[in-house]
Design a protein around this motif. Structure first.
Motif, short mmCIF file in Angstrom:
data_model
loop_
_atom_site.label_atom_id
_atom_site.label_comp_id
_atom_site.label_asym_id
_atom_site.label_seq_id
_atom_site.Cartn_x
_atom_site.Cartn_y
_atom_site.Cartn_z
N SER A 17 -56.38 -86.38 4.99
CA SER A 17 -56.95 -85.20 4.36
C SER A 17 -57.96 -85.58 3.30
O SER A 17 -58.47 -84.73 2.61
N PRO A 38 -55.64 -79.37 14.93
CA PRO A 38 -54.79 -78.89 13.84
C PRO A 38 -54.13 -77.58 14.23
O PRO A 38 -54.72 -76.76 14.94
N GLY A 39 -52.91 -77.39 13.78
CA GLY A 39 -52.18 -76.16 14.08
C GLY A 39 -51.32 -76.25 15.33
O GLY A 39 -50.51 -75.36 15.60
N TRP A 112 -43.98 -82.18 3.45
CA TRP A 112 -44.81 -81.19 4.12
C TRP A 112 -46.10 -80.91 3.34
O TRP A 112 -46.33 -79.81 2.85
N ASP A 114 -49.89 -80.12 2.16
CA ASP A 114 -51.00 -79.28 2.63
C ASP A 114 -52.14 -80.20 3.07
O ASP A 114 -52.15 -81.39 2.76
N TRP A 115 -53.09 -79.64 3.79
CA TRP A 115 -54.24 -80.41 4.27
C TRP A 115 -55.52 -79.69 3.89
O TRP A 115 -55.71 -78.53 4.25
N MET A 132 -55.16 -76.02 5.28
CA MET A 132 -54.01 -75.72 6.13
C MET A 132 -52.75 -76.02 5.35
O MET A 132 -52.57 -77.13 4.84
N GLY A 134 -48.88 -76.89 4.57
CA GLY A 134 -47.96 -77.83 5.21
C GLY A 134 -47.08 -77.14 6.24
O GLY A 134 -46.73 -75.98 6.09
N ASN A 138 -49.44 -79.14 11.03
CA ASN A 138 -50.37 -79.75 10.08
C ASN A 138 -50.59 -81.22 10.45
O ASN A 138 -49.63 -81.95 10.69
N ASN A 158 -48.98 -84.35 13.69
CA ASN A 158 -48.71 -83.33 14.70
C ASN A 158 -49.07 -83.86 16.09
O ASN A 158 -48.93 -83.15 17.08
#
Length: 197
Positions: A17, A38-39, A112, A114-115, A132, A134, A138, A158
């Motif tokens: 990140s 992502p996601g 977890w 965040d990004w 995004m 966490g 992610n 992920n």
């Protein structure tokens, strides 16, 4: 076999990140496998190949027990145990042009994380989300260990199929179950040695 893992596949890498080394436009090296968007969480039902699963191994080093050693060439992370023993984890590493080496300390730990892709990554990949939270989809995965005052981390993913490949922008990724294990074993202040030839 090594040669099958090194086949270059067109695709886009979503790794750390934080910023990676600046590379001239048009010269961004390709990853050795296509990364997952992502996601999208690929961890459910995935089986890590045996060679990249966490295991106790014979490992000779002069580093003290508790030290993390990342071998970017062989794509393994070692947690030194002493008496010529270590716990070995398979990792995904930076693709050509984004690899690095050095000696640092773990300065922070996060569950977890965040990004937030940095401006340099957005410039290379303008379709990325700007933030995004966490969670399972992610790209930072379940845990993150922050490396010194660098822009790099040891983190989950992920995209577990990328373990054993050079795909990131310089961070080191483990499958979520492995980073959760490592996270519990190492405190803030742990020495980390990144070997790059």
């Amino acid at each position: 076999m090594r040669w099958t893992r090194l086949l270059a596949v067109a695709g886009v890498a979503f790794a750390c990140s934080l910023p990676a080394p600046v590379i001239g436009q048009g010269s961004i090296p390709s990853p050795t496998i296509r990364d997952r968007d992502p996601g999208v969480d690929g961890n459910q039902g995935f089986t890590l190949p045996y060679e990249f699963r966490r295991q106790a191994v014979f490992y000779r080093t002069h580093e003290a027990p508790g030290t993390i050693i990342v071998n970017t060439h062989d794509r393994f992370l070692y947690l030194v145990q002493g008496d010529n023993r270590a716990i070995r984890y398979g990792v995904g590493v930076g693709r050509d042009g984004f690899q690095w080496g050095g000696v640092h300390r773990i300065t922070r730990k996060q569950e977890w994380p965040d990004w937030t892709p940095p401006p340099e990554m957005i410039q290379r990949q303008p379709y990325l989300p700007r933030f995004m939270a966490g969670g399972p989809g992610n790209p930072m995965g379940a845990r993150a260990l922050y490396i010194g005052n660098t822009v790099y981390r040891v983190h989950g993913t992920n995209a577990p199929e990328t373990i054993g490949h050079s795909v990131s922008s310089g961070c080191f990724r483990l499958v979520n179950s492995e980073i959760e294990d490592l996270y519990e074993r190492v405190p803030v202040g742990t020495k980390i040695v990144v070997q790059h030839r």
